[in-house]
Write an enzyme that holds these catalytic residues in place. Structure first.
Site, PDB file in Angstrom:
ATOM      1  N   HIS A 170      46.621  63.212  31.595  1.00  9.12           N
ATOM      2  CA  HIS A 170      46.620  62.393  30.268  1.00  9.12           C
ATOM      3  C   HIS A 170      46.027  62.990  29.241  1.00  9.12           C
ATOM      4  O   HIS A 170      44.973  63.638  29.412  1.00  9.12           O
ATOM      5  CB  HIS A 170      46.176  61.017  30.483  1.00  9.12           C
ATOM      6  CG  HIS A 170      46.694  60.040  29.364  1.00  9.12           C
ATOM      7  ND1 HIS A 170      46.093  59.912  28.157  1.00  9.12           N
ATOM      8  CD2 HIS A 170      47.762  59.518  29.529  1.00  9.12           C
ATOM      9  CE1 HIS A 170      47.203  58.960  27.424  1.00  9.12           C
ATOM     10  NE2 HIS A 170      48.013  58.618  28.277  1.00  9.12           N
ATOM     11  N   ASP A 203      52.217  55.886  34.554  1.00  8.80           N
ATOM     12  CA  ASP A 203      53.374  55.977  35.153  1.00  8.80           C
ATOM     13  C   ASP A 203      53.608  56.474  36.738  1.00  8.80           C
ATOM     14  O   ASP A 203      54.778  56.323  37.332  1.00  8.80           O
ATOM     15  CB  ASP A 203      54.153  57.298  34.334  1.00  8.80           C
ATOM     16  CG  ASP A 203      54.319  56.910  32.920  1.00  8.80           C
ATOM     17  OD1 ASP A 203      54.751  55.551  32.778  1.00  8.80           O
ATOM     18  OD2 ASP A 203      54.435  57.819  31.893  1.00  8.80           O
TER      19      ASP A 203
HETATM   20  N1  CMC Z   1      50.153  68.960  36.993  1.00  7.97           N
HETATM   21  C1  CMC Z   1      49.490  70.219  36.937  1.00  7.97           C
HETATM   22  N2  CMC Z   1      48.858  70.922  35.967  1.00  7.97           N
HETATM   23  C2  CMC Z   1      48.632  70.092  34.924  1.00  7.97           C
HETATM   24  C3  CMC Z   1      49.043  68.676  34.650  1.00  7.97           C
HETATM   25  C4  CMC Z   1      49.983  68.331  35.867  1.00  7.97           C
HETATM   26  N3  CMC Z   1      50.495  66.955  35.604  1.00  7.97           N
HETATM   27  N4  CMC Z   1      48.678  68.100  33.457  1.00  7.97           N
HETATM   28  C5  CMC Z   1      47.957  69.257  33.055  1.00  7.97           C
HETATM   29  N5  CMC Z   1      47.776  70.381  33.660  1.00  7.97           N
HETATM   30  C6  CMC Z   1      47.039  71.316  33.698  1.00  7.97           C
HETATM   31  C7  CMC Z   1      47.679  72.559  32.560  1.00  7.97           C
HETATM   32  O1  CMC Z   1      48.357  73.471  33.011  1.00  7.97           O
HETATM   33  C8  CMC Z   1      46.551  72.912  31.795  1.00  7.97           C
HETATM   34  O2  CMC Z   1      46.059  73.924  32.716  1.00  7.97           O
HETATM   35  P1  CMC Z   1      45.174  75.083  32.027  1.00  7.97           P
HETATM   36  O3  CMC Z   1      43.865  74.571  31.181  1.00  7.97           O
HETATM   37  O4  CMC Z   1      44.797  76.075  33.148  1.00  7.97           O
HETATM   38  O5  CMC Z   1      46.173  75.731  31.250  1.00  7.97           O
HETATM   39  C9  CMC Z   1      45.325  71.793  31.897  1.00  7.97           C
HETATM   40  O6  CMC Z   1      45.765  70.953  32.847  1.00  7.97           O
HETATM   41  C10 CMC Z   1      45.632  70.828  30.642  1.00  7.97           C
HETATM   42  O7  CMC Z   1      46.872  70.710  30.262  1.00  7.97           O
HETATM   43  P2  CMC Z   1      47.469  70.387  28.798  1.00  7.97           P
HETATM   44  O8  CMC Z   1      49.069  70.526  28.986  1.00  7.97           O
HETATM   45  O9  CMC Z   1      46.691  71.252  27.627  1.00  7.97           O
HETATM   46  O10 CMC Z   1      47.016  68.723  28.451  1.00  7.97           O
HETATM   47  P3  CMC Z   1      47.548  67.916  27.679  1.00  7.97           P
HETATM   48  O11 CMC Z   1      46.232  66.697  27.172  1.00  7.97           O
HETATM   49  O12 CMC Z   1      48.290  68.337  26.415  1.00  7.97           O
HETATM   50  O13 CMC Z   1      48.644  67.273  28.273  1.00  7.97           O
HETATM   51  C11 CMC Z   1      49.868  65.586  29.536  1.00  7.97           C
HETATM   52  C12 CMC Z   1      48.637  65.876  28.903  1.00  7.97           C
HETATM   53  C13 CMC Z   1      50.221  64.132  29.930  1.00  7.97           C
HETATM   54  C14 CMC Z   1      51.299  65.886  28.669  1.00  7.97           C
HETATM   55  C15 CMC Z   1      50.130  66.451  30.767  1.00  7.97           C
HETATM   56  O14 CMC Z   1      48.867  66.052  31.632  1.00  7.97           O
HETATM   57  C16 CMC Z   1      51.251  66.469  31.475  1.00  7.97           C
HETATM   58  O15 CMC Z   1      52.292  67.060  31.335  1.00  7.97           O
HETATM   59  N6  CMC Z   1      51.328  65.634  32.752  1.00  7.97           N
HETATM   60  C17 CMC Z   1      52.791  65.272  33.336  1.00  7.97           C
HETATM   61  C18 CMC Z   1      53.674  64.412  32.931  1.00  7.97           C
HETATM   62  C19 CMC Z   1      53.110  62.829  32.711  1.00  7.97           C
HETATM   63  O16 CMC Z   1      52.686  62.204  33.815  1.00  7.97           O
HETATM   64  N7  CMC Z   1      52.963  62.244  31.341  1.00  7.97           N
HETATM   65  C20 CMC Z   1      52.872  60.591  31.257  1.00  7.97           C
HETATM   66  C21 CMC Z   1      51.596  60.794  30.547  1.00  7.97           C
HETATM   67  S1  CMC Z   1      51.066  58.899  30.635  1.00  7.97           S
HETATM   68  C22 CMC Z   1      52.266  57.835  30.032  1.00  7.97           C
HETATM   69  C23 CMC Z   1      52.502  58.133  28.611  1.00  7.97           C
HETATM   70  O17 CMC Z   1      51.138  58.028  27.754  1.00  7.97           O
HETATM   71  O18 CMC Z   1      53.616  58.366  27.776  1.00  7.97           O
END
Ligand code: CMC
Length: 431
Positions: free
Chosen positions: A308, A366
């Site tokens: 998240h 989710d």
């Molecule tokens: N699986 C594997 N690796 C992950 C995941 C994941 N689900 N989420 C983040 N990472 C890794 C990412 O690769 C990165 O690694 P590094 O630092 O080595 O490059 C690190 O963790 C940080 O990721 P980020 O993309 O910079 O983090 P963010 O805060 O921008 O993204 C997120 C948050 C929710 C978009 C992301 O965690 C994600 O894509 N999760 C899967 C989709 C999901 O479940 N979304 C629902 C969110 S809750 C409901 C809502 O609010 O809508």
């Protein structure tokens, strides 16, 4: 946020600039850079708004480190445990918990606006028969501005209120009809003697030849899903609604924009993507393969339902949702469902893996909501529409708040331009 005495100093090209520091009622202080460009001739750069507050708000507070989510100060677990969705809607919209009389009046208003204009049926029928319910929702909600002209004048507070009530009241009918249309079943009309969640379940699962007996435990679980998704401060879809509204667009257009944004798999689409991923994994023995893919930098695959932007410890909504999932699955006697087995094993494997724990990637709301919705009989295509209907009140509350903000102006981010500098046009023969 009245303490204007604190300042931060920013030095740009050897020149120091004093910037006011604003103090919130709780949470980190905020450096006010509104006058920065005028003072220093520079912009700030923050793609994804990871360090930027786009507005001030009194609706929802999140502490991502501590796993805290408060609506108007009330913790989400108390609201999910003791309150119910329409009371939370009132709280979000009006700022305080309602008295018994206020709540009765509000529930009565919402209940008596659940029907859609009959002509809207024909609008639904214009979609391809197998259209995704989210595609239908984006279109139908946007089209409400063509059906309800008497509540599109955003400068009239009464019209704004009517539009708010209409959206909250009609969204379950729209979502249920999008589902019915998508599956080729006749539309089921709302019933005023049912509560909000029961009405929605019945509109989804009844058919003209057989009514649907609403199980109170499932209705309570549905209501809890609505409550847990009701608002989440300035997330992508809410910011979309605020940005769309900042130009003076009508409320139905703004909420349609929010629904469109929510659809993405990184946001509200994650619940559908998560269930599809669990099904694709299929059996617990394949989990290591998927975990390895999620950790592989060269593979775009992510574990859906994990991580998240704000919660870096745990998602407080996920805790309540997990408990609700256990209740529903026990009631329905489907603890041994293969998708659920994969979900349980995947959760365990990820929580024991340093890649996920070090990056603070925990199951989010989710991850569990999809499991409950599947158990209730919803297809995955309905997961995000249910999120959209639940979040409507949050979008509207934030939209409403924007009107009371004297600082309110059109949203217009700046950019860091990295393209070509000025150059002369080259005639086509010379390229
Ligand atoms: N699986 C594997 N690796 C992950 C995941 C994941 N689900 N989420 C983040 N990472 C890794 C990412 O690769 C990165 O690694 P590094 O630092 O080595 O490059 C690190 O963790 C940080 O990721 P980020 O993309 O910079 O983090 P963010 O805060 O921008 O993204 C997120 C948050 C929710 C978009 C992301 O965690 C994600 O894509 N999760 C899967 C989709 C999901 O479940 N979304 C629902 C969110 S809750 C409901 C809502 O609010 O809508």
């Amino acid at each position: 946020m009245s303490d204007q005495k604190k300042t931060a100093t920013l030095t740009v090209n050897g020149q120091s600039h004093e910037l006011p520091v604003l103090t919130p009622t709780t949470g980190p202080e905020v450096v006010d850079i509104r006058k920065l460009y005028a003072q220093a001739g520079v912009f700030t750069y923050d793609p994804g708004f990871t360090s930027t507050a786009s507005c001030d708000s009194t609706i929802t507070y999140i502490d991502g480190e501590e796993g805290v989510l408060l609506h108007r100060g009330y913790p989400i677990d108390q609201l999910a445990g003791k309150s119910h969705y329409l009371e939370v809607c009132y709280l979000l919209l009006y700022g305080e918990l309602p008295t018994a009389a206020d709540l009765e009046k509000f529930e009565n208003t919402i209940t008596h606006h659940t029907m859609l204009h009959e002509q809207m049926q024909y609008f639904f029928r214009g979609f391809r028969r197998d259209a995704h319910p989210m595609a239908i929702m984006v279109g139908v909600v946007g089209a409400m501005s063509a059906f309800y002209h008497d509540s599109t004048d955003i400068n009239d507070p009464r019209q704004r209120e009517i539009a708010s009530h209409r959206l909250i009241a009609k969204m379950p009918t729209i979502a249920a009809w999008a589902y019915k249309y998508h599956t080729g079943q006749p539309f089921i009309y709302p019933r005023n003697d049912l509560d909000y969640a029961s009405n929605f379940l019945r509109m989804c699962f009844a058919v003209p030849v057989e009514d649907y007996e609403v199980n109170p435990i499932l209705s309570r679980a549905m209501d809890r899903i609505f409550t847990l998704h009701a608002d989440h401060e300035q997330n992508a879809s809410t910011s979309t609604v605020r940005l769309a509204s900042s130009s003076g667009a009508n409320p139905f257009a703004c909420i349609a924009a929010g629904i469109a944004c929510l659809w993405g798999p990184a946001h509200g689409g994650a619940n559908q993507a998560c269930l599809e991923m669990l099904r694709e994994i299929g059996t617990p023995d394949r989990i290591p393969e998927y975990i390895a893919r999620a950790k592989d930098k060269d593979d775009p695959f992510r574990l859906m339902g994990f991580g998240h932007r704000v919660y870096k410890n745990f998602d407080p909504r996920a805790k309540v949702m997990k408990q609700s999932a256990d209740e529903v699955l026990e009631l329905l006697g489907i603890e041994n469902n293969p998708t659920l087995q994969v979900a349980k094993e995947l959760e365990k494997a990820a929580l024991e893996d340093p890649y996920f724990t070090d990056k603070k990637l925990f199951p989010n709301v989710d991850f569990y909501s999809g499991i409950i919705l599947e158990a209730m009989g919803f297809p995955t295509s309905m997961f995000t529409p249910i999120f959209a209907l639940s979040r409507t009140v949050g979008w509207i509350s934030q939209w409403k708040e924007q009107f009371s903000d004297p600082q309110h102006k059109i949203g217009r981010p700046r950019q860091l331009y990295l393209g070509e500098t000025e150059r002369d046009y080259i005639d086509i023969e010379s390229r």
